[in-house]
Design a protein around this motif. Sequence first.
Motif, PDB file in Angstrom:
ATOM      1  N   TYR A   1      76.419  68.256   1.094  1.00 45.61           N
ATOM      2  CA  TYR A   1      75.883  69.610   1.250  1.00 45.61           C
ATOM      3  C   TYR A   1      76.081  70.353  -0.059  1.00 45.61           C
ATOM      4  O   TYR A   1      77.196  70.394  -0.582  1.00 45.61           O
ATOM      5  CB  TYR A   1      76.609  70.364   2.368  1.00 45.61           C
ATOM      6  CG  TYR A   1      76.378  69.792   3.736  1.00 45.61           C
ATOM      7  CD1 TYR A   1      75.224  70.092   4.444  1.00 45.61           C
ATOM      8  CD2 TYR A   1      77.316  68.969   4.329  1.00 45.61           C
ATOM      9  CE1 TYR A   1      75.006  69.577   5.709  1.00 45.61           C
ATOM     10  CE2 TYR A   1      77.118  68.449   5.593  1.00 45.61           C
ATOM     11  CZ  TYR A   1      75.958  68.757   6.277  1.00 45.61           C
ATOM     12  OH  TYR A   1      75.756  68.244   7.526  1.00 45.61           O
ATOM     13  N   PRO A   2      75.022  70.957  -0.606  1.00 39.15           N
ATOM     14  CA  PRO A   2      75.201  71.717  -1.845  1.00 39.15           C
ATOM     15  C   PRO A   2      76.001  72.990  -1.564  1.00 39.15           C
ATOM     16  O   PRO A   2      75.831  73.625  -0.521  1.00 39.15           O
ATOM     17  CB  PRO A   2      73.770  72.047  -2.280  1.00 39.15           C
ATOM     18  CG  PRO A   2      72.956  71.952  -1.036  1.00 39.15           C
ATOM     19  CD  PRO A   2      73.634  70.957  -0.144  1.00 39.15           C
ATOM     20  N   LEU A   3      76.887  73.327  -2.488  1.00 41.55           N
ATOM     21  CA  LEU A   3      77.648  74.566  -2.368  1.00 41.55           C
ATOM     22  C   LEU A   3      76.836  75.695  -2.982  1.00 41.55           C
ATOM     23  O   LEU A   3      76.393  75.608  -4.123  1.00 41.55           O
ATOM     24  CB  LEU A   3      78.997  74.452  -3.081  1.00 41.55           C
ATOM     25  CG  LEU A   3      80.086  73.723  -2.331  1.00 41.55           C
ATOM     26  CD1 LEU A   3      81.318  73.571  -3.212  1.00 41.55           C
ATOM     27  CD2 LEU A   3      80.454  74.453  -1.053  1.00 41.55           C
ATOM     28  N   ARG A   4      76.638  76.731  -2.209  1.00 42.65           N
ATOM     29  CA  ARG A   4      75.970  77.930  -2.698  1.00 42.65           C
ATOM     30  C   ARG A   4      77.047  78.939  -3.068  1.00 42.65           C
ATOM     31  O   ARG A   4      78.193  78.794  -2.665  1.00 42.65           O
ATOM     32  CB  ARG A   4      75.054  78.472  -1.618  1.00 42.65           C
ATOM     33  CG  ARG A   4      73.958  77.490  -1.272  1.00 42.65           C
ATOM     34  CD  ARG A   4      72.886  78.139  -0.440  1.00 42.65           C
ATOM     35  NE  ARG A   4      71.796  77.212  -0.243  1.00 42.65           N
ATOM     36  CZ  ARG A   4      71.529  76.611   0.904  1.00 42.65           C
ATOM     37  NH1 ARG A   4      72.266  76.868   1.955  1.00 42.65           N
ATOM     38  NH2 ARG A   4      70.527  75.787   1.003  1.00 42.65           N
ATOM     39  N   PRO A   5      76.705  79.985  -3.807  1.00 41.25           N
ATOM     40  CA  PRO A   5      77.726  80.971  -4.159  1.00 41.25           C
ATOM     41  C   PRO A   5      78.428  81.567  -2.939  1.00 41.25           C
ATOM     42  O   PRO A   5      79.553  82.032  -3.035  1.00 41.25           O
ATOM     43  CB  PRO A   5      76.940  82.042  -4.915  1.00 41.25           C
ATOM     44  CG  PRO A   5      75.792  81.293  -5.507  1.00 41.25           C
ATOM     45  CD  PRO A   5      75.438  80.239  -4.500  1.00 41.25           C
ATOM     46  N   LEU A   6      77.777  81.524  -1.796  1.00 47.58           N
ATOM     47  CA  LEU A   6      78.380  81.967  -0.542  1.00 47.58           C
ATOM     48  C   LEU A   6      78.005  80.941   0.523  1.00 47.58           C
ATOM     49  O   LEU A   6      76.870  80.897   0.983  1.00 47.58           O
ATOM     50  CB  LEU A   6      77.874  83.361  -0.153  1.00 47.58           C
ATOM     51  CG  LEU A   6      78.498  84.002   1.059  1.00 47.58           C
ATOM     52  CD1 LEU A   6      79.979  84.265   0.824  1.00 47.58           C
ATOM     53  CD2 LEU A   6      77.805  85.297   1.390  1.00 47.58           C
ATOM     54  N   THR A   7      78.970  80.086   0.890  1.00 41.69           N
ATOM     55  CA  THR A   7      78.725  79.007   1.844  1.00 41.69           C
ATOM     56  C   THR A   7      79.617  79.210   3.054  1.00 41.69           C
ATOM     57  O   THR A   7      80.836  79.303   2.924  1.00 41.69           O
ATOM     58  CB  THR A   7      79.033  77.637   1.210  1.00 41.69           C
ATOM     59  OG1 THR A   7      78.236  77.475   0.038  1.00 41.69           O
ATOM     60  CG2 THR A   7      78.727  76.504   2.174  1.00 41.69           C
ATOM     61  N   SER A   8      79.007  79.297   4.230  1.00 41.59           N
ATOM     62  CA  SER A   8      79.781  79.437   5.466  1.00 41.59           C
ATOM     63  C   SER A   8      79.682  78.143   6.262  1.00 41.59           C
ATOM     64  O   SER A   8      78.650  77.478   6.277  1.00 41.59           O
ATOM     65  CB  SER A   8      79.262  80.617   6.294  1.00 41.59           C
ATOM     66  OG  SER A   8      77.916  80.404   6.650  1.00 41.59           O
ATOM     67  N   ILE A   9      80.798  77.805   6.922  1.00 43.02           N
ATOM     68  CA  ILE A   9      80.842  76.597   7.746  1.00 43.02           C
ATOM     69  C   ILE A   9      81.307  77.001   9.135  1.00 43.02           C
ATOM     70  O   ILE A   9      82.298  77.730   9.275  1.00 43.02           O
ATOM     71  CB  ILE A   9      81.796  75.538   7.156  1.00 43.02           C
ATOM     72  CG1 ILE A   9      81.381  75.187   5.732  1.00 43.02           C
ATOM     73  CG2 ILE A   9      81.827  74.294   8.029  1.00 43.02           C
ATOM     74  CD1 ILE A   9      82.338  74.264   5.022  1.00 43.02           C
ATOM     75  N   GLY A  10      80.601  76.532  10.157  1.00 44.51           N
ATOM     76  CA  GLY A  10      80.982  76.849  11.525  1.00 44.51           C
ATOM     77  C   GLY A  10      79.945  76.347  12.514  1.00 44.51           C
ATOM     78  O   GLY A  10      79.029  75.614  12.163  1.00 44.51           O
ATOM     79  N   ARG A  11      80.110  76.772  13.772  1.00 46.89           N
ATOM     80  CA  ARG A  11      79.175  76.376  14.830  1.00 46.89           C
ATOM     81  C   ARG A  11      78.003  77.324  14.969  1.00 46.89           C
ATOM     82  O   ARG A  11      77.020  77.014  15.648  1.00 46.89           O
ATOM     83  CB  ARG A  11      79.904  76.293  16.174  1.00 46.89           C
ATOM     84  CG  ARG A  11      80.749  75.056  16.332  1.00 46.89           C
ATOM     85  CD  ARG A  11      81.296  74.944  17.724  1.00 46.89           C
ATOM     86  NE  ARG A  11      82.077  76.132  18.045  1.00 46.89           N
ATOM     87  CZ  ARG A  11      82.210  76.651  19.248  1.00 46.89           C
ATOM     88  NH1 ARG A  11      81.611  76.111  20.268  1.00 46.89           N
ATOM     89  NH2 ARG A  11      82.950  77.721  19.445  1.00 46.89           N
ATOM     90  N   ALA A  12      78.094  78.508  14.375  1.00 46.38           N
ATOM     91  CA  ALA A  12      77.018  79.499  14.495  1.00 46.38           C
ATOM     92  C   ALA A  12      75.748  79.004  13.809  1.00 46.38           C
ATOM     93  O   ALA A  12      75.807  78.336  12.782  1.00 46.38           O
ATOM     94  CB  ALA A  12      77.456  80.826  13.877  1.00 46.38           C
ATOM     95  N   LYS A  13      74.613  79.326  14.394  1.00 48.49           N
ATOM     96  CA  LYS A  13      73.330  78.914  13.828  1.00 48.49           C
ATOM     97  C   LYS A  13      73.104  79.530  12.448  1.00 48.49           C
ATOM     98  O   LYS A  13      72.350  79.002  11.647  1.00 48.49           O
ATOM     99  CB  LYS A  13      72.200  79.319  14.757  1.00 48.49           C
ATOM    100  CG  LYS A  13      72.322  78.721  16.139  1.00 48.49           C
ATOM    101  CD  LYS A  13      71.284  77.671  16.352  1.00 48.49           C
ATOM    102  CE  LYS A  13      71.279  77.224  17.788  1.00 48.49           C
ATOM    103  NZ  LYS A  13      71.884  75.952  17.977  1.00 48.49           N
TER     104      LYS A  13
END
Length: 144
Positions: A66-78
């Motif tokens: 997965y490419p890292l963006r300046p703001l990357t969120s990880i979770g179950r939310a869509k």
Amino acid sequence: MDPLIVLFLLRLLAAALLLGFLGVFAWLIYQDLRLSRAVLAMQQQVSGGLRVVKCESGQPAVDTVYPLRPLTSIGRAKSSTILLDDGYVSSEHVLITYRYGQWWLEDLGSRNGTLLNGAPLVETAVVSAGDIITIGGTEFKVET
């Protein structure tokens, strides 16, 4: 002095002030657009990725990057940048941001926590290439 001349001069002064105001306003908009373009160009240059090295549920597949963006969120939310369908993952689990030339990992108050190199993440920490981030049953390796 004739009142008509004074009135004409006041009108000229008001018109000059209005044009000056519009000129300053246009210059400020130009400066803001130039700064926004520079920030977007810098964000395009930021590179990094998260490679899945272990996943108990099978999704995502091992070696998925997965490419890292300046703001990357990880979770179950869509709305998450990286979506993990795992019962041990909170809807908004972690946030990875690029600040001050470094990647920062922050747990967003998840119930099951986040591990960084096998240790519980207590506060925001800097991550670098080779670090292992464990979220639920998924392990990511940071690549820059």
